[in-house]
Design an enzyme around this catalytic site. Structure first.
Site, short mmCIF file in Angstrom:
data_model
loop_
_atom_site.label_atom_id
_atom_site.label_comp_id
_atom_site.label_asym_id
_atom_site.label_seq_id
_atom_site.Cartn_x
_atom_site.Cartn_y
_atom_site.Cartn_z
N GLU A 137 0.84 -1.18 0.00
CA GLU A 137 0.00 0.00 0.00
C GLU A 137 0.89 1.25 0.00
O GLU A 137 0.42 2.37 0.17
CB GLU A 137 -0.95 0.01 1.20
CG GLU A 137 -0.28 0.05 2.54
CD GLU A 137 -1.01 0.98 3.49
OE1 GLU A 137 -2.18 0.77 3.71
OE2 GLU A 137 -0.36 1.92 3.98
N CYS A 174 -3.33 -4.61 3.81
CA CYS A 174 -2.28 -5.50 4.31
C CYS A 174 -2.32 -6.91 3.72
O CYS A 174 -1.57 -7.78 4.16
CB CYS A 174 -2.35 -5.59 5.83
SG CYS A 174 -2.13 -4.00 6.63
N HIS A 220 -2.73 -12.21 10.32
CA HIS A 220 -2.24 -10.83 10.13
C HIS A 220 -2.07 -10.18 11.50
O HIS A 220 -2.86 -10.41 12.42
CB HIS A 220 -3.23 -10.04 9.27
CG HIS A 220 -2.88 -8.58 9.21
ND1 HIS A 220 -1.64 -8.14 8.81
CD2 HIS A 220 -3.58 -7.46 9.54
CE1 HIS A 220 -1.60 -6.82 8.88
NE2 HIS A 220 -2.76 -6.39 9.32
N ASN A 267 3.67 -3.47 12.68
CA ASN A 267 2.85 -3.99 11.60
C ASN A 267 3.50 -3.63 10.27
O ASN A 267 3.51 -2.47 9.88
CB ASN A 267 1.43 -3.39 11.69
CG ASN A 267 0.54 -3.82 10.53
OD1 ASN A 267 0.91 -4.69 9.75
ND2 ASN A 267 -0.62 -3.19 10.43
N SER A 303 -7.51 -4.39 5.05
CA SER A 303 -8.66 -3.52 5.32
C SER A 303 -9.40 -3.22 4.04
O SER A 303 -8.83 -3.18 2.97
CB SER A 303 -8.18 -2.23 5.97
OG SER A 303 -7.73 -2.49 7.27
#
Lengths: 345, 130
Positions: free
Chosen positions: A80, A112, A234, A266, A296
């Site tokens: 991203e 992610c 995740h 993360n 997301s």
């Protein structure tokens, strides 16, 4: 059977501690650490970005099995934080890996889980006979706005996988995806930092998607949590993966090896994948692993993976946990400079 | 800037040099002709390897505008395992430097043409950790 021929990871060496960030914003570091389950996170150097991290982890993957660039026919980079809005990261990665120019490439974006989406694309292309080997990379240098809770977790790292059908170290027995329109986290075009729905990111987003994908893939393969040696989910923080594992019936022993988030944060598209690589570093033939990513927006990709005999002769010297231990702490001033949070005159 | 950089990305992204098959000399940056053998040159590309030894270095404190965020930065001469000496930025702190230290090639950002311009990538070196 399609599987993973090789893997590689990259974690930048800089780290910033939760205490250092909390000090700047007047927050209590102990309550942040307790709430998030993160103690420190990785920070990319000034000359590192998603492209350089992708190249480094892919080079490690190819070097471990002495794979030549001409043996790769597809490159997918999931991120991203692609440096260009228009000009694929995969083109630069392919050139740097000296891959023969007749290769299929695309940049993927799904918060992610873009890295696992790349793995699924490679699986499909290998299974269909379109390609012999494909390279799937999950890589990010994610950003959180100054003062936003995301600043404690948004980190950098990458993981690369060569997907093929010959000499695989693990077989990918099954994969599925669960996708819905859930506005838990987003970044509008041209905006430097993402926005998120606060507590909304938990139940309707992360837990619903990770649980549904995990339960469904186990159900259709007649497997229970105790049939797995390891599981990795995740890791947006240190709490969510532990809670989802417990809810699904996995023990802390099954997830501990892959729980890297506490020490590197993360790493977005690389998050579940770096944890998965940490498991591969110690996995034995016959081990069964559940991998479930989350992106997301929202969606989850779940995989059932079985380790083959080939893992025993595979080069696993540069382990993920060794890379996590190689670190240098920086202060918030240096962090602000490296992450370009300082407006230059 | 874009065309001149783009023409050489093959040699910037990887440590690829040229070898004169007539005399055996290896060159980096690559040459189209061997300056020793001239018309007898027989040029082929060779992989120079990604490990080397730091021969010497300079620490640049007075950085050009585009390197300001990196100062002080290090430029070194690295003797590769293939014997070829290359000039490159060493991505580390000056305090980590030691002549004779082992270094390895990494892929890093060189710079960019502002916020809306092209981003330049290529090879730099870092100290070997193992």
């Amino acid at each position: 059977m399609v599987g993973i021929v090789s893997y590689g990871t990259y974690i930048p060496r800089y780290r910033i501690k939760v205490e250092e960030i909390a000090k700047i914003w007047g927050e209590d570091p102990e309550s942040i650490k307790g709430g998030l389950g993160i103690y420190e996170k990785s920070v990319p150097d000034i000359d590192e970005d998603t492209v350089t991290i992708s190249v480094e982890c892919a080079r490690e993957a190819m070097k471990r099995v002495s794979l030549n660039g001409s043996e790769i026919q597809a490159v997918f980079v999931g991120s991203e934080s692609h440096p260009y809005a228009v000009k694929p990261t995969a083109t630069i990665v392919g050139e740097a890996l000296s891959i023969d120019s007749f290769f299929h490439s695309a940049d993927l974006e799904f918060a992610c889980k873009a890295g696992t989406a790349g793995i699924q694309n490679c699986i499909a292309m290998v299974e269909s006979g379109m390609i012999r080997n494909g390279l799937a990379i999950g890589s990010d240098t994610s950003q959180g706005a100054p003062g936003d809770p995301l600043e404690y977790s948004a980190a950098a790292g990458g993981a690369a996988f060569v997907i093929g059908s010959e000499n695989v170290i693990v077989e990918i027995k099954d994969t599925l995806s669960f996708t819905t329109d859930t506005p838990d986290f987003w970044r509008r075009e041209g905006q430097p930092y993402p926005s998120h729905g606060g507590r909304f990111t938990g139940e309707p987003a992360y837990f619903r998607h990770v649980s549904t994908a995990s339960i469904e893939i186990m159900k259709r393969n007649d497997l229970e949590p105790e049939d797995f040696s390891y599981a990795v989910f995740h890791m947006p923080n240190g709490k969510f993966p532990v809670r989802v594992a417990r809810n699904l019936g996995f023990s802390s022993k099954q997830i501990e090896q892959g729980l890297v988030v506490r020490y590197i944060g993360n790493t977005y598209s690389a998050s579940s994948l770096i944890g998965f690589c940490a498991i591969l570093d110690v996995a034995k033939p016959g081990d069964r692993i559940l991998l479930t990513s989350f992106g997301s927006g929202a969606g989850s990709d779940a995989f059932i993976i079985e380790v083959t005999e080939n893992i025993e002769s595979y080069d696993r010297n540069q382990s993920v946990w060794k890379k996590i231990e190689r670190k240098e702490y920086i202060d918030y001033g240096m962090y602000a400079k490296l992450r370009r949070k300082i407006r230059m005159g | 800037m874009i065309p001149s950089f783009w023409r050489k990305i093959r040699y910037r992204y990887n440590l690829t040099g040229t070898k004169c098959e007539n005399c055996g000399r290896i060159y980096h940056p690559p040459r189209n002709i061997c300056p020793e053998c001239r018309r007898k040159s027989s040029i082929t590309e060779v992989d120079l390897g990604d490990r080397g030894e730091l021969l010497t270095y300079s620490i640049v404190h007075d950085a050009p505008e585009s390197f300001k965020l990196q100062r002080p930065y290090v430029i070194g001469l690295i003797k590769l395992e293939s014997g070829v000496v290359v000039t490159s930025q060493i991505s580390c702190k000056p305090s980590e430097l030691r002549i004779g230290m082992k270094v390895k090639a990494v892929f890093r950002k060189y710079g960019e043409d502002g916020e809306d311009g092209i981003i330049y990538y290529g090879t730099k070196f870092v100290p070997c950790e193992e």
